[in-house]
Design a protein around this motif. Structure first.
Motif, PDB file in Angstrom:
ATOM      1  N   LEU A 283      -3.197   5.538  -0.239  1.00  0.00           N
ATOM      2  CA  LEU A 283      -2.696   6.329   0.877  1.00  0.00           C
ATOM      3  C   LEU A 283      -3.594   6.157   2.094  1.00  0.00           C
ATOM      4  CD1 LEU A 283      -0.580   8.383   1.843  1.00  0.00           C
ATOM      5  CD2 LEU A 283      -2.131  10.174   1.061  1.00  0.00           C
TER       6      LEU A 283
ATOM      7  N   TYR B  80       0.803  -1.221   0.000  1.00  0.00           N
ATOM      8  CA  TYR B  80       0.000   0.000   0.000  1.00  0.00           C
ATOM      9  C   TYR B  80       0.840   1.278   0.000  1.00  0.00           C
ATOM     10  CZ  TYR B  80      -4.160  -2.858   1.001  1.00  0.00           C
ATOM     11  OH  TYR B  80      -5.177  -3.768   0.943  1.00  0.00           O
ATOM     12  N   PRO B  81       1.842   1.424   0.865  1.00  0.00           N
ATOM     13  CA  PRO B  81       2.624   2.677   0.821  1.00  0.00           C
ATOM     14  C   PRO B  81       3.354   2.892  -0.497  1.00  0.00           C
ATOM     15  CG  PRO B  81       3.049   1.484   2.862  1.00  0.00           C
ATOM     16  CD  PRO B  81       2.260   0.571   1.987  1.00  0.00           C
ATOM     17  N   THR B  82       3.923   1.815  -1.033  1.00  0.00           N
ATOM     18  CA  THR B  82       4.645   1.936  -2.305  1.00  0.00           C
ATOM     19  C   THR B  82       3.702   2.297  -3.445  1.00  0.00           C
ATOM     20  OG1 THR B  82       6.176   0.263  -1.513  1.00  0.00           O
ATOM     21  CG2 THR B  82       6.204   0.735  -3.865  1.00  0.00           C
TER      22      THR B  82
ATOM     23  N   SER C 185       0.860   3.826  -3.195  1.00  0.00           N
ATOM     24  CA  SER C 185       0.356   5.195  -3.042  1.00  0.00           C
ATOM     25  C   SER C 185       1.380   6.218  -3.529  1.00  0.00           C
ATOM     26  CB  SER C 185      -0.021   5.466  -1.587  1.00  0.00           C
ATOM     27  OG  SER C 185       1.112   5.512  -0.766  1.00  0.00           O
ATOM     28  N   VAL C 186       2.652   6.009  -3.211  1.00  0.00           N
ATOM     29  CA  VAL C 186       3.684   6.961  -3.641  1.00  0.00           C
ATOM     30  C   VAL C 186       3.793   6.976  -5.162  1.00  0.00           C
ATOM     31  CG1 VAL C 186       6.172   7.385  -3.645  1.00  0.00           C
ATOM     32  CG2 VAL C 186       4.995   6.898  -1.507  1.00  0.00           C
TER      33      VAL C 186
ATOM     34  N   ALA D  15      -2.967   2.664   3.449  1.00  0.00           N
ATOM     35  CA  ALA D  15      -1.659   2.570   4.109  1.00  0.00           C
ATOM     36  C   ALA D  15      -1.688   3.216   5.479  1.00  0.00           C
ATOM     37  CB  ALA D  15      -0.581   3.197   3.244  1.00  0.00           C
ATOM     38  N   SER D  16      -2.505   4.261   5.640  1.00  0.00           N
ATOM     39  CA  SER D  16      -2.565   4.946   6.930  1.00  0.00           C
ATOM     40  C   SER D  16      -3.564   4.324   7.886  1.00  0.00           C
ATOM     41  CB  SER D  16      -2.873   6.428   6.733  1.00  0.00           C
ATOM     42  OG  SER D  16      -4.155   6.565   6.152  1.00  0.00           O
TER      43      SER D  16
END
Length: 76
Positions: A68, A15-17, A19-20, A71-72
């Motif tokens: 994002l 998820y973080p990757t 989103s970035v 991920a949060s």
């Protein structure tokens, strides 16, 4: 018949990757849209190109925002 749990098709560690990368791609396409609008005259603009660029940027920014939030910890 036992219920089958619903799982994400994408691993949560991605998820973080995702989103970035999707937000970065969306922002680059949005920047190219603004540059196209600022540098072309009214007679040389193409409505199809504007709509296509806007739609692609919107999809990338939408998925970037979704990942994002995931991920949060905000599960939507």
């Amino acid at each position: 018949m036992a219920p089958i749990p619903i799982t994400s098709p994408v691993p949560a560690t991605w998820y973080p990757t995702l989103s970035v990368f999707t937000l970065a791609i969306g922002l680059v396409i949005t920047a190219s849209f603004f540059i196209y609008e600022a540098t072309s005259s009214r007679r040389t603009r193409s409505l199809a190109k504007e709509l296509a660029t806007g739609a692609v940027a919107s999809v990338f920014l939408g998925f970037g925002t979704l990942f994002l939030l995931l991920a949060s910890g905000v599960y939507v």
